[in-house]
Design a protein around this motif. Sequence first.
Motif, PDB file in Angstrom:
ATOM      1  N   GLN A 121     -22.478   1.700  19.229  1.00  0.00           N
ATOM      2  CA  GLN A 121     -23.918   1.944  17.957  1.00  0.00           C
ATOM      3  C   GLN A 121     -24.135   2.739  17.829  1.00  0.00           C
ATOM      4  O   GLN A 121     -25.447   3.305  17.083  1.00  0.00           O
ATOM      5  N   HIS A 122     -24.976   3.048  19.545  1.00  0.00           N
ATOM      6  CA  HIS A 122     -26.055   4.426  19.563  1.00  0.00           C
ATOM      7  C   HIS A 122     -25.652   5.252  20.200  1.00  0.00           C
ATOM      8  O   HIS A 122     -26.513   6.058  20.367  1.00  0.00           O
ATOM      9  N   ALA A 123     -24.264   6.203  19.432  1.00  0.00           N
ATOM     10  CA  ALA A 123     -23.906   7.105  20.045  1.00  0.00           C
ATOM     11  C   ALA A 123     -24.824   8.194  18.895  1.00  0.00           C
ATOM     12  O   ALA A 123     -24.684   7.768  17.198  1.00  0.00           O
ATOM     13  N   PHE A 165     -18.561  12.300  20.087  1.00  0.00           N
ATOM     14  CA  PHE A 165     -19.560  11.272  20.447  1.00  0.00           C
ATOM     15  C   PHE A 165     -21.104  11.633  21.595  1.00  0.00           C
ATOM     16  O   PHE A 165     -20.458  11.302  22.736  1.00  0.00           O
ATOM     17  N   ALA A 166     -22.041  11.390  21.407  1.00  0.00           N
ATOM     18  CA  ALA A 166     -22.749  11.614  23.288  1.00  0.00           C
ATOM     19  C   ALA A 166     -23.724  10.212  22.955  1.00  0.00           C
ATOM     20  O   ALA A 166     -24.387   9.883  21.821  1.00  0.00           O
ATOM     21  N   VAL A 167     -23.470   9.479  24.485  1.00  0.00           N
ATOM     22  CA  VAL A 167     -24.000   7.992  24.476  1.00  0.00           C
ATOM     23  C   VAL A 167     -25.302   8.332  25.852  1.00  0.00           C
ATOM     24  O   VAL A 167     -24.630   9.115  26.585  1.00  0.00           O
ATOM     25  N   ASP A 168     -26.429   8.035  25.487  1.00  0.00           N
ATOM     26  CA  ASP A 168     -26.961   7.688  27.175  1.00  0.00           C
ATOM     27  C   ASP A 168     -26.176   7.588  28.149  1.00  0.00           C
ATOM     28  O   ASP A 168     -25.700   6.660  27.465  1.00  0.00           O
ATOM     29  N   LEU A 178     -18.043  10.842  24.264  1.00  0.00           N
ATOM     30  CA  LEU A 178     -17.417   9.526  24.176  1.00  0.00           C
ATOM     31  C   LEU A 178     -16.496   9.880  23.097  1.00  0.00           C
ATOM     32  O   LEU A 178     -16.841  10.939  22.446  1.00  0.00           O
ATOM     33  N   MET A 179     -14.708   9.842  23.229  1.00  0.00           N
ATOM     34  CA  MET A 179     -14.148   9.833  22.541  1.00  0.00           C
ATOM     35  C   MET A 179     -13.028   8.171  22.020  1.00  0.00           C
ATOM     36  O   MET A 179     -12.774   7.693  22.178  1.00  0.00           O
ATOM     37  N   ASN A 180     -12.749   8.297  20.714  1.00  0.00           N
ATOM     38  CA  ASN A 180     -11.958   6.937  20.251  1.00  0.00           C
ATOM     39  C   ASN A 180     -10.908   7.624  21.795  1.00  0.00           C
ATOM     40  O   ASN A 180     -10.338   8.158  21.795  1.00  0.00           O
ATOM     41  N   ARG A 181     -10.296   6.319  22.240  1.00  0.00           N
ATOM     42  CA  ARG A 181      -9.292   6.661  22.749  1.00  0.00           C
ATOM     43  C   ARG A 181      -7.756   6.815  22.147  1.00  0.00           C
ATOM     44  O   ARG A 181      -7.182   7.683  22.344  1.00  0.00           O
ATOM     45  N   GLN A 182      -7.530   6.904  20.590  1.00  0.00           N
ATOM     46  CA  GLN A 182      -6.313   7.196  20.244  1.00  0.00           C
ATOM     47  C   GLN A 182      -7.090   8.711  20.394  1.00  0.00           C
ATOM     48  O   GLN A 182      -5.835   9.344  19.974  1.00  0.00           O
ATOM     49  N   LEU A 220     -24.115  21.537  22.004  1.00  0.00           N
ATOM     50  CA  LEU A 220     -25.019  20.936  21.522  1.00  0.00           C
ATOM     51  C   LEU A 220     -25.804  20.209  20.597  1.00  0.00           C
ATOM     52  O   LEU A 220     -26.187  19.406  20.424  1.00  0.00           O
ATOM     53  N   GLU A 221     -25.619  20.453  18.910  1.00  0.00           N
ATOM     54  CA  GLU A 221     -26.337  20.910  18.465  1.00  0.00           C
ATOM     55  C   GLU A 221     -25.493  19.832  17.414  1.00  0.00           C
ATOM     56  O   GLU A 221     -24.126  20.084  17.568  1.00  0.00           O
ATOM     57  N   THR A 222     -25.838  18.268  16.751  1.00  0.00           N
ATOM     58  CA  THR A 222     -25.145  17.624  16.235  1.00  0.00           C
ATOM     59  C   THR A 222     -24.996  17.849  14.772  1.00  0.00           C
ATOM     60  O   THR A 222     -25.823  18.437  14.317  1.00  0.00           O
ATOM     61  N   ILE A 223     -23.874  17.181  14.803  1.00  0.00           N
ATOM     62  CA  ILE A 223     -23.624  17.899  12.782  1.00  0.00           C
ATOM     63  C   ILE A 223     -24.103  16.501  11.938  1.00  0.00           C
ATOM     64  O   ILE A 223     -24.445  15.823  12.408  1.00  0.00           O
TER      65      ILE A 223
END
Length: 90
Positions: free
Chosen positions: A68-70, A58-61, A47-51, A87-90
Amino acid sequence: MNGLSFTNGVLIYGTVELLERNETWEVAEYAKGYIAIGDDGGGMVFLMNRQGEDGHVFAVDCGDMNPQHATLITSDLNKWLQDGCQLETI
């Protein structure tokens, strides 16, 4: 851009998939203010913010589109793409 796929399973949607996936997963309802730009082929949606101004991804199931769970995947979309969408998170 008309989509990208990477050897690690990441798919960045092309124009047709972008519209279809966002409608199918009802992203506008469950992740208000965000847009799904791709997935990992295993149930995680990016996901990305629409802006899109900040470049955060962000990754979310896919079963829980609540941002908020991303998990933050990258703060720089362009660099992430250039690096092969690791896919390593920062």
